[in-house]
Motif scaffolding. Structure first.
Motif, PDB file in Angstrom:
ATOM      1  N   GLU A  65      20.380  34.313  38.490  1.00  0.00           N
ATOM      2  CA  GLU A  65      19.539  35.500  38.647  1.00  0.00           C
ATOM      3  C   GLU A  65      20.344  36.783  38.458  1.00  0.00           C
ATOM      4  OE1 GLU A  65      15.977  33.576  41.321  1.00  0.00           O
ATOM      5  OE2 GLU A  65      17.301  35.017  42.289  1.00  0.00           O
ATOM      6  N   SER A  66      21.424  36.666  37.690  1.00  0.00           N
ATOM      7  CA  SER A  66      22.224  37.820  37.298  1.00  0.00           C
ATOM      8  C   SER A  66      22.001  38.096  35.820  1.00  0.00           C
ATOM      9  CB  SER A  66      23.711  37.557  37.561  1.00  0.00           C
ATOM     10  OG  SER A  66      24.219  36.623  36.610  1.00  0.00           O
ATOM     11  N   GLU A 118      24.491  40.151  43.207  1.00  0.00           N
ATOM     12  CA  GLU A 118      23.708  39.048  43.777  1.00  0.00           C
ATOM     13  C   GLU A 118      24.132  38.769  45.218  1.00  0.00           C
ATOM     14  OE1 GLU A 118      23.266  39.722  40.000  1.00  0.00           O
ATOM     15  OE2 GLU A 118      25.210  38.844  40.560  1.00  0.00           O
ATOM     16  N   ARG A 169      23.649  31.355  42.179  1.00  0.00           N
ATOM     17  CA  ARG A 169      23.175  32.729  42.262  1.00  0.00           C
ATOM     18  C   ARG A 169      23.328  33.467  40.934  1.00  0.00           C
ATOM     19  NH1 ARG A 169      27.810  31.822  44.846  1.00  0.00           N
ATOM     20  NH2 ARG A 169      29.655  33.132  44.549  1.00  0.00           N
ATOM     21  N   SER A 204      15.487  45.152  45.138  1.00  0.00           N
ATOM     22  CA  SER A 204      15.645  45.017  43.686  1.00  0.00           C
ATOM     23  C   SER A 204      17.120  45.094  43.334  1.00  0.00           C
ATOM     24  CB  SER A 204      14.872  46.133  42.962  1.00  0.00           C
ATOM     25  OG  SER A 204      15.584  47.361  43.033  1.00  0.00           O
ATOM     26  N   ASP A 205      17.402  45.165  42.039  1.00  0.00           N
ATOM     27  CA  ASP A 205      18.786  45.307  41.600  1.00  0.00           C
ATOM     28  C   ASP A 205      19.300  46.729  41.778  1.00  0.00           C
ATOM     29  OD1 ASP A 205      16.927  46.093  39.630  1.00  0.00           O
ATOM     30  OD2 ASP A 205      18.400  45.890  38.035  1.00  0.00           O
ATOM     31  N   THR A 236      12.737  32.774  45.357  1.00  0.00           N
ATOM     32  CA  THR A 236      13.708  32.948  44.282  1.00  0.00           C
ATOM     33  C   THR A 236      15.021  32.328  44.739  1.00  0.00           C
ATOM     34  OG1 THR A 236      14.583  35.083  45.046  1.00  0.00           O
ATOM     35  CG2 THR A 236      12.604  35.136  43.649  1.00  0.00           C
ATOM     36  N   GLY A 261       8.998  36.389  44.758  1.00  0.00           N
ATOM     37  CA  GLY A 261       9.512  36.970  43.520  1.00  0.00           C
ATOM     38  C   GLY A 261       8.350  37.407  42.652  1.00  0.00           C
ATOM     39  N   HIS A 314      11.414  40.062  46.480  1.00  0.00           N
ATOM     40  CA  HIS A 314      12.663  40.166  45.741  1.00  0.00           C
ATOM     41  C   HIS A 314      12.311  40.410  44.285  1.00  0.00           C
ATOM     42  CE1 HIS A 314      16.128  38.005  43.536  1.00  0.00           C
ATOM     43  NE2 HIS A 314      16.402  39.287  43.665  1.00  0.00           N
ATOM     44  N   ARG A 336      13.906  41.024  40.842  1.00  0.00           N
ATOM     45  CA  ARG A 336      15.211  40.912  40.204  1.00  0.00           C
ATOM     46  C   ARG A 336      15.530  42.133  39.350  1.00  0.00           C
ATOM     47  NH1 ARG A 336      16.811  36.630  35.446  1.00  0.00           N
ATOM     48  NH2 ARG A 336      18.664  37.768  34.772  1.00  0.00           N
ATOM     49  N   LYS A 337      14.575  42.608  38.558  1.00  0.00           N
ATOM     50  CA  LYS A 337      14.804  43.753  37.684  1.00  0.00           C
ATOM     51  C   LYS A 337      13.800  44.856  37.994  1.00  0.00           C
ATOM     52  CE  LYS A 337      18.232  42.925  34.810  1.00  0.00           C
ATOM     53  NZ  LYS A 337      19.382  43.855  34.704  1.00  0.00           N
TER      54      LYS A 337
END
Length: 275
Positions: free
Chosen positions: A252-253, A7, A249, A182-183, A28, A98, A142, A144-145
């Motif tokens: 969003e992990s 993150e 943060r 992204s991640d 986000t 997001g 952004h 996230r996954k």
């Protein structure tokens, strides 16, 4: 990533895309923190705003669940709908969105999954994306996954246009898709015919892994794939001590869940009550 989290890496990378003299908004948690980091270290004339954009040009402060109230005390103005849309129409907005789905040519979807007439999932609706589409130079995302369900060949519903080569040369030009974080990595739309391509991959991520988590073929970046730069010591200090000391943060992990949210909420309430 022994010295920093994913993150923190994402926040630091997204902060690099903000330019000064414009409004910076993140839809986000990590994107919002990236705007605060950018103003703290790189673009002091960045015009911060809350996600509603009602509270505008506040000082850099720690993120809370009550940003509208917490930031209001230092905000230099409040934006009504008319003022907000005037700023957007004058291309003063830069935003990280997001999205739920994004496709090969940058179209985005936050409305429905599946067929519009009988969707598998009803989402929040396109909301501000159609407005932002005509008032931004580009839209950054952004995600996230990164999975084949989020990086798709074609979105189920077009909330925001992308760089579709079939749009035609005489079309009105909307905001262009910009950077996607992204991640797994960082992408843009500089590939053949405006398709998504790899800009960098996060430490430890291979191109094969990124391709496996993508629902369309990415252009091969070659043997030497750039690695996303690690956050600097100063970036980590600002993230941890100035803009997110409570660790929001983490929501969003992979550790983000309702229990963590309640813990953070209770801690914030206790701090307010005791302060």
């Amino acid at each position: 990533m022994s010295d920093y989290t994913l993150e923190e890496l994402v926040i630091a990378r997204m902060a690099k895309e903000f330019r000064g003299g414009l409004m910076g908004v993140g839809a986000t948690i990590l994107a919002d923190l990236s705007a605060r980091l950018a103003k703290s270290l790189y673009v002091p004339d960045l015009f911060l705003a809350t996600i509603s954009r009602a509270v505008a040009d506040p000082d850099v402060q720690a993120k809370t669940f009550n940003d509208e109230w917490a930031l209001d005390g230092s905000a230099r103005m409040a934006l009504g709908w008319e003022e907000m849309f005037r700023l957007i129409a004058q291309h003063k907005l830069q935003i990280w969105i997001g999205s739920v789905q994004i496709d090969r040519y940058g179209a985005s979807n936050i409305s429905v999954i599946g067929d519009w007439a009988a969707p598998r999932a009803q989402l929040i609706g396109s909301r501000g994306i159609p407005d932002d589409l005509w008032g931004c130079e580009r839209l950054n995302f952004h995600m996230r996954k990164q999975t084949p369900k989020s990086f798709v060949e074609k979105v189920d519903f077009v909330s925001g246009f992308g760089r579709d080569p079939g749009t035609g040369v005489n079309s009105i030009t909307p905001a262009q898709p910009g950077v996607v974080v992204s991640d797994l990595g960082v992408y843009d739309y500089g590939g053949p015919e405006g398709a998504m391509r790899v800009v960098s991959l996060h430490p430890g991520v291979t191109f094969a892994q990124a391709q496996e988590m993508t629902g369309f073929e990415l252009p091969d970046p070659g043997a030497e794939v750039p690695v996303t730069a690690a956050p600097t010591a100063e970036e980590l200090r600002v993230i941890r001590e100035v803009i997110d000391p409570s660790g929001m943060r983490r929501l969003e992990s992979d550790a983000g869940n309702s229990r963590l949210m309640r813990e953070l909420w209770d801690a914030e309430i206790a701090a307010v009550a005791g302060g």
